[in-house]
Design an enzyme around this catalytic site. Structure first.
Site, PDB file in Angstrom:
ATOM      1  NE  ARG A 104      -3.694   1.691   2.163  1.00 21.54           N
ATOM      2  CZ  ARG A 104      -4.960   2.038   2.821  1.00 21.54           C
ATOM      3  NH1 ARG A 104      -5.407   0.572   3.432  1.00 21.54           N
ATOM      4  NH2 ARG A 104      -5.741   3.034   3.403  1.00 21.54           N
ATOM      5  CE1 TYR A 143      11.189 -18.392  15.201  1.00 22.63           C
ATOM      6  CE2 TYR A 143      12.886 -19.923  13.996  1.00 22.63           C
ATOM      7  CZ  TYR A 143      12.176 -18.899  14.864  1.00 22.63           C
ATOM      8  OH  TYR A 143      13.801 -17.712  14.491  1.00 22.63           O
TER       9      TYR A 143
HETATM   10  P1  NAD Z   1      13.512 -11.780  20.583  1.00 22.90           P
HETATM   11  O1  NAD Z   1      12.065 -13.063  21.505  1.00 22.90           O
HETATM   12  O2  NAD Z   1      14.192 -10.970  21.753  1.00 22.90           O
HETATM   13  O3  NAD Z   1      12.558 -10.928  19.617  1.00 22.90           O
HETATM   14  C1  NAD Z   1      11.454 -11.051  19.184  1.00 22.90           C
HETATM   15  C2  NAD Z   1      10.514  -9.882  19.576  1.00 22.90           C
HETATM   16  O4  NAD Z   1       9.153  -9.441  18.545  1.00 22.90           O
HETATM   17  C3  NAD Z   1      10.708  -9.381  20.689  1.00 22.90           C
HETATM   18  O5  NAD Z   1      10.391  -8.294  21.348  1.00 22.90           O
HETATM   19  C4  NAD Z   1       8.590  -9.910  21.554  1.00 22.90           C
HETATM   20  O6  NAD Z   1       7.811  -9.115  22.223  1.00 22.90           O
HETATM   21  C5  NAD Z   1       8.246  -9.542  20.094  1.00 22.90           C
HETATM   22  N1  NAD Z   1       6.902  -9.673  18.936  1.00 22.90           N
HETATM   23  C6  NAD Z   1       6.681 -11.365  19.408  1.00 22.90           C
HETATM   24  N2  NAD Z   1       5.793 -11.923  18.969  1.00 22.90           N
HETATM   25  C7  NAD Z   1       5.181 -10.538  18.399  1.00 22.90           C
HETATM   26  C8  NAD Z   1       3.829  -9.896  17.452  1.00 22.90           C
HETATM   27  N3  NAD Z   1       3.108 -10.831  17.397  1.00 22.90           N
HETATM   28  N4  NAD Z   1       3.778  -8.449  17.375  1.00 22.90           N
HETATM   29  C9  NAD Z   1       4.633  -7.836  18.367  1.00 22.90           C
HETATM   30  N5  NAD Z   1       5.688  -8.108  18.274  1.00 22.90           N
HETATM   31  C10 NAD Z   1       6.109  -9.846  19.050  1.00 22.90           C
HETATM   32  O7  NAD Z   1      13.869 -12.342  19.129  1.00 22.90           O
HETATM   33  P2  NAD Z   1      15.556 -12.294  18.292  1.00 22.90           P
HETATM   34  O8  NAD Z   1      16.386 -13.027  18.427  1.00 22.90           O
HETATM   35  O9  NAD Z   1      15.058 -10.759  18.422  1.00 22.90           O
HETATM   36  O10 NAD Z   1      14.851 -12.543  16.931  1.00 22.90           O
HETATM   37  C11 NAD Z   1      14.061 -11.667  16.239  1.00 22.90           C
HETATM   38  C12 NAD Z   1      13.737 -12.293  14.749  1.00 22.90           C
HETATM   39  O11 NAD Z   1      15.022 -12.122  14.347  1.00 22.90           O
HETATM   40  C13 NAD Z   1      12.880 -12.791  14.950  1.00 22.90           C
HETATM   41  O12 NAD Z   1      12.291 -13.178  13.392  1.00 22.90           O
HETATM   42  C14 NAD Z   1      14.018 -14.659  15.228  1.00 22.90           C
HETATM   43  O13 NAD Z   1      12.921 -15.818  14.814  1.00 22.90           O
HETATM   44  C15 NAD Z   1      15.024 -14.054  14.102  1.00 22.90           C
HETATM   45  N6  NAD Z   1      15.972 -15.039  14.237  1.00 22.90           N
HETATM   46  C16 NAD Z   1      17.209 -15.093  15.647  1.00 22.90           C
HETATM   47  C17 NAD Z   1      17.736 -15.852  15.474  1.00 22.90           C
HETATM   48  C18 NAD Z   1      18.806 -15.502  16.265  1.00 22.90           C
HETATM   49  O14 NAD Z   1      19.760 -16.153  16.772  1.00 22.90           O
HETATM   50  N7  NAD Z   1      18.112 -14.353  17.919  1.00 22.90           N
HETATM   51  C19 NAD Z   1      17.688 -16.345  14.192  1.00 22.90           C
HETATM   52  C20 NAD Z   1      17.157 -17.272  13.102  1.00 22.90           C
HETATM   53  C21 NAD Z   1      15.843 -15.945  13.472  1.00 22.90           C
END
Ligand code: NAD
Ligand code: UDP
Length: 313
Positions: A104, A143
């Site tokens: 959008r 996931y």
């Molecule tokens: P994290 O859990 O610290 O951060 C995720 C954030 O998303 C949190 O602040 C949480 O409150 C918010 N959140 C969750 N569901 C939500 C929703 N429905 N609406 C709004 N906010 C929501 O994890 P992270 O390690 O910082 O990961 C961040 C991203 O990177 C994620 O998408 C994760 O899948 C991806 N990732 C991380 C890793 C890693 O090793 N840290 C590896 C692969 C992928």
């Protein structure tokens, strides 16, 4: 630019917001605070270029932005398995809402995908061409499959609606601001070592992971977002591979702890080996990690030591 970071109060999101503010962008940090925390972004709240929005991306939202980094999703197995239906809704409905918004307002959108799309990989190291080996009905599926569908939606909105998309596949990333109760191996081992408790190695600890420091990851993410004409997916991670048992021994030695190692059952579908092939990131983004594991771990240990001191006083 006006940049939206969903999951901006989480571990990686907070580092990304900080970097984008430093780079001179107006940053909208959106979070529902499921695993994120206001403490992670408290230092940014006084910045005129930073705004915080409490919102859940399973609900639609309309914002005027130029860039969207979609990170909202719990990342630690204990947190994403706590409410698996919610996890898959966050990945699927959440990305539909963010892609609808991107379409959008004609924003470019980057999806934080994961090495989990490769499942328990039969190709080592993992290249982007590998389609993966994922159990569709197991405990990790909410996931893994959610993230796989999110990638599909990104590519379909791109082909069908011309949305400008970017996909990164993040491999295990660590650093300051991981949550104390996160349950992931880096925070568990450091917190256990600092408390003098036993380090809980799952299985025999022969499984491998490759750990990337968060500032390296954020550099790769911003490069990918601004890279023209390349949707990805691209792997971002540090190829330095270690077994979990070696990793536990390393944490004990770096913290100088007297903790012992104990063995606990291996969770179902726990990937046996994981190491990114980052040649594509090197060629297309000129990116490779620069922080060695020891330097990154010392910064993370300092962070947890300070946090635990604060909690105790
Ligand atoms: P994290 O859990 O610290 O951060 C995720 C954030 O998303 C949190 O602040 C949480 O409150 C918010 N959140 C969750 N569901 C939500 C929703 N429905 N609406 C709004 N906010 C929501 O994890 P992270 O390690 O910082 O990961 C961040 C991203 O990177 C994620 O998408 C994760 O899948 C991806 N990732 C991380 C890793 C890693 O090793 N840290 C590896 C692969 C992928
Ligand atoms: N792990 C472990 N002890 C812990 C936490 C995790 O041995 O206290 C193992 C886990 O079984 C996995 C690896 O460490 O093999 C990485 O786990 P994490 O949850 O950090 O990430 P992921 O499995 O998603 O890569």
């Amino acid at each position: 630019m006006r940049v939206l970071v969903t999951g901006g109060a989480g571990f990686i999101g907070s580092h990304l917001c900080e970097r984008l503010v430093l780079d001179g962008h107006d940053v909208l940090c959106l979070d529902n605070f499921f695993t994120g925390s206001k403490r992670n972004i408290a230092h940014l709240l006084g910045e005129s270029r930073f705004e915080l929005i409490r919102h859940d991306i399973t609900q639609p939202i309309l914002l005027e932005v130029d860039r969207i980094y979609n990170l909202a999703c719990p990342a630690s197995p204990i947190h994403y398995q706590y409410n698996p239906v919610k996890t898959i809704k966050t990945s699927v409905l959440g990305v539909i809402h963010m892609l609808g918004l991107a379409k959008r307002v004609r924003a470019r959108i980057l999806q934080a995908s994961t090495s989990e799309v490769y499942g328990d990989p039969q190709v080592h190291p993992q290249t982007e061409e590998y389609w993966g080996n994922v159990n569709p009905i197991g405990l990790r599926s909410c996931y893994d499959e959610g993230k796989r569908v999110a990638e599909t939606l990104m590519m379909d909105y791109h082909r069908q609606n011309g949305v400008d998309v970017r996909i990164i596949r993040i491999f295990n990333t660590y650093g300051p601001r991981m949550a104390l109760n996160d349950g992931r191996v880096v925070s568990n081992f450091i917190v256990q070592a600092l408390r003098g408790e036993d380090l809980t190695v799952y299985g025999k600890g022969e499984q491998t992971r490759s750990f990337c420091f968060v500032t390296d990851l954020v550099e790769g993410m911003t490069r990918m977002m601004e890279c023209e004409g390349f949707a990805g997916p691209v792997n971002l991670g540090n190829p330095a591979e270690t077994t979990i048992l070696e990793f536990a021994e390393r944490i004990i030695s770096l913290t100088g702890s007297r903790s012992k190692i104990v063995f606990r059952p291996l969770p179902a579908d726990d990937p046996q080996q994981r190491q990114p092939d980052i040649s594509l990131a090197g060629t297309r983004l000129g990116w490779s990690p620069t922080v060695d594991v020891e330097t990154g771990l010392m910064q993370t240990i300092d962070y947890f030591a300070t946090l635990m001191k604060g909690a105790a006083s």
